[in-house]
Design a protein around this motif. Structure first.
Motif, short mmCIF file in Angstrom:
data_model
loop_
_atom_site.label_atom_id
_atom_site.label_comp_id
_atom_site.label_asym_id
_atom_site.label_seq_id
_atom_site.Cartn_x
_atom_site.Cartn_y
_atom_site.Cartn_z
N ASP A 34 1.49 -18.71 1.23
CA ASP A 34 1.13 -17.72 0.43
C ASP A 34 1.09 -16.11 0.62
O ASP A 34 1.63 -15.34 0.18
N GLY A 35 0.54 -15.99 1.73
CA GLY A 35 0.15 -14.74 2.43
C GLY A 35 1.59 -14.23 2.93
O GLY A 35 2.19 -13.05 2.71
N ARG A 36 2.50 -14.82 3.41
CA ARG A 36 3.88 -14.74 3.72
C ARG A 36 4.81 -14.19 2.53
O ARG A 36 5.47 -12.89 2.47
N VAL A 41 6.77 -9.76 -1.00
CA VAL A 41 6.82 -8.80 -2.28
C VAL A 41 6.46 -7.44 -1.99
O VAL A 41 6.84 -6.45 -2.53
N ARG A 42 5.33 -7.26 -1.20
CA ARG A 42 4.58 -6.05 -0.82
C ARG A 42 5.66 -5.01 -0.41
O ARG A 42 5.65 -3.74 -0.47
N LYS A 43 6.62 -5.67 0.72
CA LYS A 43 7.37 -4.88 1.62
C LYS A 43 8.93 -4.81 1.03
O LYS A 43 9.62 -4.22 1.60
N ALA A 44 9.06 -5.07 -0.32
CA ALA A 44 10.54 -5.30 -0.91
C ALA A 44 10.70 -3.88 -1.34
O ALA A 44 10.24 -3.34 -2.69
N ARG A 45 11.63 -3.22 -0.68
CA ARG A 45 12.20 -1.84 -1.25
C ARG A 45 13.15 -2.26 -1.83
O ARG A 45 13.69 -1.47 -2.94
N GLU A 98 8.28 -14.86 -6.97
CA GLU A 98 9.58 -14.61 -7.38
C GLU A 98 9.43 -13.83 -8.93
O GLU A 98 10.06 -12.67 -9.32
N LEU A 99 8.13 -13.94 -9.49
CA LEU A 99 8.04 -13.51 -10.85
C LEU A 99 7.74 -11.97 -10.60
O LEU A 99 7.91 -11.14 -11.78
N LEU A 100 7.19 -11.62 -9.61
CA LEU A 100 6.62 -10.15 -9.48
C LEU A 100 7.75 -9.21 -8.63
O LEU A 100 7.29 -8.31 -8.38
N LEU A 101 8.73 -9.62 -8.47
CA LEU A 101 10.04 -8.91 -7.94
C LEU A 101 10.71 -8.15 -8.97
O LEU A 101 10.57 -8.46 -10.14
N VAL A 150 -6.83 -7.12 -5.41
CA VAL A 150 -7.08 -6.53 -4.16
C VAL A 150 -5.77 -6.55 -3.44
O VAL A 150 -5.82 -5.30 -2.64
N GLU A 151 -4.92 -7.35 -3.45
CA GLU A 151 -3.51 -7.28 -2.56
C GLU A 151 -2.82 -6.19 -3.23
O GLU A 151 -1.78 -5.44 -2.30
N PHE A 152 -2.46 -5.84 -4.31
CA PHE A 152 -1.76 -4.72 -4.93
C PHE A 152 -2.70 -3.66 -5.94
O PHE A 152 -2.38 -3.76 -7.33
N PRO A 153 -3.20 -3.28 -5.35
CA PRO A 153 -4.24 -2.27 -6.31
C PRO A 153 -3.52 -0.99 -7.17
O PRO A 153 -3.99 -0.88 -8.38
N SER A 154 -2.34 -0.81 -6.53
CA SER A 154 -1.51 0.15 -7.22
C SER A 154 -0.81 -0.69 -8.47
O SER A 154 -0.57 0.21 -9.58
#
Length: 199
Positions: A34-36, A41-45, A98-101, A150-154
Motif C-alpha cells: 500500500d505504501g509503495r 501515485v505521489r511521485k507521478a509526474r 490506479e483510480l487516482l492516477l 494525511v497522505e495527499f493534503p493538497s
C-alpha cells in the motif's frame, strides 16, 4: 515479524506488533505494498509512467509464483505468505491506486471507490484471517479516506465531517483500530495507550 516491517511508519509498525504472529508477515506486506503504491501515485509526474508501474505489479501478481520477476523483495515476499493474501486483495489494492492516477482533480466517485477497494484489501483481509465476524467495512472505508487526507493534503484538504465509525474494542481487531486512530491524528502516548487498553 517481517524483517522489513521497520520500513513502515511508526503507527503501522505498532499495528503490526499487535497482529497475531501467524498473520504478521501478510499484514506487514499488505501495508508495505500500500505504501509503495501510494508513493508511485505521489511521485507521478507522468501519469502514463505511473500507470505502467502499477500495471507491472498487477501482471506480476497474476503470474505463477515461480515465474514472477526476480529482484523485487515485496513481490518475492508474497510467496512466503502462502495462501494468506488472496489475489483478489492484491488486485483490489492496485485498482484502488490506479483510480487516482491522471491529471487534475480526483472525482468524488474515484475517491469513494478507492476507499472501498483499499479498505477491503487491507482491513477486509485481516478480518478474514482472524475469523472475526465484526463488519469492518465502515471502519475500513473511513480509514482509507482519512489516510488519503494525511497522505495527499493538497488533494483532499476538506475535513470529513461524517460521524466516525465506532472503533472495535476487541484485542483481535486492535491492529485495525490503531491504524484508524493514527490517521485521525492520534499519536504518541495516546496511540500507545489505545494499543494497550483499547480506549
Amino acid at each position: 515479524m517481517n524483517g522489513t516491517a521497520s520500513q513502515l511508519p511508526p503507527p503501522a509498525n505498532l499495528a503490526v506488533a499487535y497482529t497475531p504472529f501467524a498473520f504478521r508477515p501478510a499484514f506487514t506486506l499488505l501495508l508495505q505494498l500500500d505504501g509503495r503504491f501510494a508513493d508511485i501515485v505521489r511521485k507521478a509526474r507522468e501519469p502514463m509512467i505511473a500507470q505502467i508501474k502499477l500495471a507491472w505489479w498487477r501482471d506480476a501478481f497474476a503470474t505463477e509464483p515461480a515465474l514472477r520477476p526476480k529482484g523485487e523483495p515485496l513481490l518475492q515476499a508474497i510467496g512466503a505468505c502462502g495462501e494468506s493474501i488472496k489475489l483478489s486483495a492484491l488486485q483490489d489494492l492496485v485498482s484502488a491506486w490506479e483510480l487516482l492516477l491522471g491529471e487534475g482533480e480526483w472525482s468524488a466517485q474515484d475517491v469513494e471507490t478507492h476507499a472501498a477497494l483499499r479498505g477491503r484489501a487491507i482491513f477486509g483481509s485481516y478480518a478474514v484471517w482472524i475469523g472475526e465476524s465484526y463488519d469492518v467495512s465502515a471502519l475500513s472505508h473511513r480509514w482509507a479516506l482519512d489516510a488519503l487526507r494525511v497522505e495527499f493534503p493538497s488533494k483532499l484538504s476538506v475535513p470529513n465531517n461524517q460521524p466516525l465509525p465506532a472503533l472495535p474494542k476487541g484485542r483481535k481487531l486492535r491492529p485495525l483500530s490503531i491504524l484508524a486512530m493514527s490517521v485521525r491524528k492520534v499519536t504518541g502516548l495516546r496511540l500507545i495507550g489505545h494499543a494497550l487498553t483499547g480506549w
